[in-house]
Design an enzyme around this catalytic site. Structure first.
Site, PDB file in Angstrom:
ATOM      1  N   LYS A 180       0.793  -1.184   0.103  1.00  0.00           N
ATOM      2  CA  LYS A 180      -0.013  -0.193   0.198  1.00  0.00           C
ATOM      3  C   LYS A 180       0.780   1.232  -0.074  1.00  0.00           C
ATOM      4  CE  LYS A 180      -3.889  -2.313   2.716  1.00  0.00           C
ATOM      5  NZ  LYS A 180      -4.524  -2.499   1.280  1.00  0.00           N
ATOM      6  N   ASN A 213       7.862 -14.482  24.387  1.00  0.00           N
ATOM      7  CA  ASN A 213       8.091 -15.423  23.131  1.00  0.00           C
ATOM      8  C   ASN A 213       7.813 -16.821  23.298  1.00  0.00           C
ATOM      9  OD1 ASN A 213       8.531 -15.364  20.434  1.00  0.00           O
ATOM     10  ND2 ASN A 213      10.684 -16.086  20.889  1.00  0.00           N
ATOM     11  N   THR A 244       9.749 -19.079  22.127  1.00  0.00           N
ATOM     12  CA  THR A 244      10.854 -19.574  22.425  1.00  0.00           C
ATOM     13  C   THR A 244      11.561 -18.694  23.591  1.00  0.00           C
ATOM     14  OG1 THR A 244      11.208 -20.244  20.289  1.00  0.00           O
ATOM     15  CG2 THR A 244      13.068 -20.381  21.602  1.00  0.00           C
ATOM     16  N   GLY A 281       6.311 -11.616  20.978  1.00  0.00           N
ATOM     17  CA  GLY A 281       7.354 -11.912  19.866  1.00  0.00           C
ATOM     18  C   GLY A 281       8.613 -11.380  20.055  1.00  0.00           C
ATOM     19  N   LYS A 303      14.935  -6.018   5.083  1.00  0.00           N
ATOM     20  CA  LYS A 303      15.112  -5.118   6.501  1.00  0.00           C
ATOM     21  C   LYS A 303      16.576  -5.044   7.022  1.00  0.00           C
ATOM     22  CE  LYS A 303      10.474  -3.950   7.461  1.00  0.00           C
ATOM     23  NZ  LYS A 303       9.536  -3.457   8.303  1.00  0.00           N
ATOM     24  N   MET A 312      -0.088  -5.908  15.221  1.00  0.00           N
ATOM     25  CA  MET A 312       0.751  -5.193  13.890  1.00  0.00           C
ATOM     26  C   MET A 312       0.443  -5.583  12.573  1.00  0.00           C
ATOM     27  SD  MET A 312       4.769  -4.592  15.087  1.00  0.00           S
ATOM     28  CE  MET A 312       5.213  -4.322  16.697  1.00  0.00           C
TER      29      MET A 312
END
Ligand code: ATR
Length: 268
Positions: A16, A151, A153, A127, A66, A214
């Site tokens: 977008k 998380n 893990t 996360g 990223k 998110m």
């Protein structure tokens, strides 16, 4: 001459960002053109180099590039260094400036759009991957009581907290380590992609809590879980538009008005 910008990703067709930046440029009268460019998985650096060669002034970077963008930059903002990832480039002939506007975009959505004051609040961040890492520093800057990174893990959450400066304000562990209630619960996991809900304790939400995912564009098991408990929810569309506005500000020195663009996207 019209200045050229682009977003690099793979896949990228769904992006977008061209629509958002085109609206920003129309609104502010800035003469730019913004395209979505598919970078080959094995040659992100080549795609960026070609774009610069053709006069590109700056770019956004999305999945899965990223971290690679971080290594390509010749100069990094503090927030990009903290995130370990770059989502915005600003190019000069001998300089590739790497910034990360994701965390600032999230915080601006939470505070300016959703009206939250994060000072003194208890924040749960689910996360410990790139998405989570990118927002930790900007969240801590709001002086919350704590940010707890949870998380699946647990060791990854603990490792991430250590890198980011674990302490009284920054805690980490597995979901089983969670105790107490949180004013803001942010889903930065990819669990929704598999239709999964992270194993949240039943009574995780404080009264007047906000559940923030998110992800955007579709309902997630996490947002459904929150709604079923009467908790206010928000998806990541506001973060998307606000991180774009931060990038536009870096490139053009003008902060666009995000509200009409958000309305436009919600209407689509
Ligand atoms: P990103 O860069 O988008 O953060 P990532 O680095 O692959 O992507 O991280 C994905 C995150 O989602 C991780 O924290 C992952 O937990 P693990 O570290 O235990 O793998 C989390 N995640 C993915 N699927 C999940 C699920 N079904 N339940 C809970 N957490 C999940």
């Amino acid at each position: 001459m019209t200045d050229a910008y682009a977003v690099f990703g793979n896949p990228i067709a769904h992006s977008k960002s061209p629509l958002i930046h085109t609206e920003f440029s129309r609104q502010t009268g800035q003469d730019i053109i913004y395209s979505a460019l598919l970078a080959p998985l094995d040659d992100f650096a080549g795609a960026v180099a070609t774009f610069r060669l053709h006069g590109g002034c700056g770019a956004n970077v999305t999945l899965p590039f990223k971290e690679q963008a971080y290594t390509l930059a010749t100069r990094l903002s503090l927030r990009a260094q903290a995130a370990g990832a770059v989502n915005t480039f600003k190019f000069a002939p001998d300089d590739v400036y790497g910034d990360n506007t994701d965390g600032a975009g999230l915080v601006r959505d939470l505070t300016a759009n959703l009206g939250l004051d994060l000072a003194g609040k208890r924040i749960l961040l689910m996360g410990a991957g790139g998405a989570a890492r990118g927002v930790i520093l900007p969240l801590l800057e709001q002086q919350p009581d704590c940010v707890f990174i949870a998380n699946r893990t647990a060791s990854k959450a603990v490792g991430l907290a250590q890198v980011m400066g674990a302490g009284k304000q920054l805690l980490a562990g597995g979901y089983a380590d969670l105790s107490g209630q949180f004013d803001l619960v942010i889903n930065a996991t990819s669990a929704s992609l598999a239709g999964d809900l992270p194993p949240l304790p039943e009574a995780i939400f404080a009264s007047n809590a906000l559940a923030y995912d998110m992800m955007y564009g579709k309902d997630t098991p996490f947002l459904a879980f929150a709604r079923e408990r009467g908790v206010r929810t928000a998806d990541g569309l506001g973060m998307l538009v606000e991180q774009a506005a931060e990038a536009f500000l870096l490139w053009r020195g003008v902060r666009p008005d995000t509200a009409p663009v958000m309305q436009l996207l919600r209407g689509i």
